[in-house]
Design an enzyme around this catalytic site. Structure first.
Site, PDB file in Angstrom:
ATOM      1  N   SER A   1       0.845  -1.198   0.000  1.00 23.67           N
ATOM      2  CA  SER A   1       0.000   0.000   0.000  1.00 23.67           C
ATOM      3  C   SER A   1       0.873   1.238   0.000  1.00 23.67           C
ATOM      4  O   SER A   1       2.016   1.221   0.503  1.00 23.67           O
ATOM      5  CB  SER A   1      -0.905   0.026   1.234  1.00 23.67           C
ATOM      6  OG  SER A   1      -1.541   1.281   1.388  1.00 23.67           O
TER       7      SER A   1
ATOM      8  N   TYR B   1      -2.706  -0.682  10.309  1.00 26.73           N
ATOM      9  CA  TYR B   1      -2.764  -1.140   8.911  1.00 26.73           C
ATOM     10  C   TYR B   1      -1.487  -0.762   8.164  1.00 26.73           C
ATOM     11  O   TYR B   1      -0.881  -1.597   7.476  1.00 26.73           O
ATOM     12  CB  TYR B   1      -3.979  -0.524   8.230  1.00 26.73           C
ATOM     13  CG  TYR B   1      -4.075  -0.769   6.744  1.00 26.73           C
ATOM     14  CD1 TYR B   1      -4.643  -1.934   6.245  1.00 26.73           C
ATOM     15  CD2 TYR B   1      -3.622   0.192   5.831  1.00 26.73           C
ATOM     16  CE1 TYR B   1      -4.749  -2.146   4.878  1.00 26.73           C
ATOM     17  CE2 TYR B   1      -3.738  -0.014   4.461  1.00 26.73           C
ATOM     18  CZ  TYR B   1      -4.291  -1.180   3.989  1.00 26.73           C
ATOM     19  OH  TYR B   1      -4.392  -1.393   2.637  1.00 26.73           O
TER      20      TYR B   1
END
Length: 299
Positions: A191, A204
Site C-alpha cells: 500500500s 494497517y
C-alpha cells in the site's frame, strides 16, 4: 452473461470516471462489492490477452472483489486458471467465477479464514488437486480499521489486523513453496501507506510496511531457486474495503487528494499484476510497483 457486470468502455476516458462517490457504509469487513454504488470497474475490454499466462495456475486471495477480482479476471484473459480465496463474500465470488469462465478459463472458489495456518495449507492442496500445479501466488487479503488515536487501537484490533494482513503471507508461502518451480511468481499487495503513512491507519500501515520488508527479504532467499517475489503498492482504489472501513462522509471525498484528483479503479491495477506474474518481468524481483494516481513515494 458476464458483460452485464461493470467494465471499462472504449468511450469512458479516465477523466470521465467518477471523481467522487455517493455516501455509503457497510458494517462488515472486508465488504461486499455487489452492494456498492457505483460498482467498481474491474475489467477493460480493450485489454486483449496474448497468452502471457497460458495454462498457468494462480491463487489469488481476496480474489472475489476489488483489486483481487481485477487481477483474477486479467489472469484469465491471459490464459490462466485461478483459485480465489475469500472469507464470506459468496455472491461476489460467484460473479468473479462467471467472469473467469466467460474468458474460457476455470475458477476454483475456496471460502475460509486465512488467519488459520491449516486453512492456508488447505488452499494450496485444493488448488493442486483441482489444477495439478501452481505457478503464481497473489496474496491480497486485508482489513483496516481507522482510528483517530493509537490509544483507540485495542489489542483485539491489533491482533486481527496483523493476523489478517501479514500472517497469511508466511502461511501461504510455506505451504506453496514445495510446489513452486523456477519461473514461478509470488506477488503481495502492499500500500502507499507503507511509504507515506496514514494518520488514521497506524496498525494497517504497519502491516503494509511489513509486507514490503517481507517481499524484499523473501526475494533474496528465493532468488537462487528462480522464484521471483514482488509487490504492488496501490494508492486509493474504489473497493469494498473502503466502504466497509470508513464512514459515509469520508467516502464522499475518497481519492480526491491524489495528484490525479480521483480514486483509481481496480482494472487499472490488473496489468501490473499480470506483468509481475508473467515472464515479462523475468529480471524483476524484490521490487514494489506503485499504482497510486501520481503520488511520489520513496522506494
Amino acid at each position: 452473461m458476464y458483460p452485464v457486470y461493470p467494465y471499462y468502455s472504449h468511450e469512458m476516458k479516465c477523466e470521465q470516471q467518477p471523481i467522487s462517490f455517493p455516501p455509503q457504509h457497510q458494517d462488515r469487513q472486508p465488504g461486499l462489492e455487489y452492494l456498492m454504488t457505483p460498482r467498481p470497474i474491474f475489467d477493460n475490454p480493450a485489454y486483449k490477452g496474448s497468452g502471457k499466462l497460458l495454462n498457468k495456475v494462480a491463487i489469488v486471495t481476496g480474489g472475489d472483489s476489488g483489486i483481487g477480482r481485477a487481477a483474477t479476471v486479467g489472469f484469465a484473459k491471459e490464459g490462466a486458471d485461478v483459485a480465489i480465496v475469500y472469507l464470506y463474500e459468496q455472491q461476489d465470488a460467484e460473479e468473479t467465477k462467471r467472469a473467469v469462465e466467460y474468458y474460457g478459463r476455470r475458477c476454483l472458489l475456496i471460502c475460509g479464514d486465512l488467519r488459520q495456518e491449516a486453512f492456508a495449507a488447505e488452499v494450496v492442496q485444493r488448488t493442486l488437486q483441482t489444477f495439478g500445479q501452481l505457478n503464481v501466488l497473489v496474496m491480497n487479503q486485508g482489513v483496516q480499521f481507522p482510528q483517530k488515536s493509537i490509544m483507540d487501537i485495542t489489542a483485539e484490533q491489533l491482533d486481527d489486523t496483523f493476523r489478517t494482513n501479514i500472517y497469511p503471507m508466511f502461511y501461504l508461502t510455506k505451504a506453496a513453496l514445495p510446489y513452486l518451480q523456477p519461473g514461478s511468481s509470488i506477488i503481495s499487495t502492499a500500500s502507499i501507506t507503507a511509504y507515506q503513512g496514514s494518520k488514521l491507519l497506524v496498525d494497517y500501515s504497519s502491516t503494509k510496511g511489513a509486507i514490503v520488508s517481507f517481499t524484499r527479504s523473501l526475494s533474496l532467499q528465493l532468488s537462487e531457486r528462480g522464484i521471483r517475489v514482488n509487490a504492488v503498492a496501490p494508492g486509493p482504489i474504489w473497493t469494498p474495503l473502503i466502504v466497509s472501513s470508513y464512514d459515509a462522509e469520508y467516502v464522499k471525498t475518497f481519492g480526491l487528494d491524489t495528484p490525479m484528483k480521483r480514486a483509481g479503479q481496480p482494472f487499472e491495477l490488473a496489468p501490473t499484476y499480470i506483468y509481475l506474474a508473467s515472464d515479462d518481468s523475468g529480471f524483476v524481483s524484490g521490487q514494489v510497483l506503485h499504482v497510486n494516481g501520481g503520488s511520489i513515494t520513496e522506494t
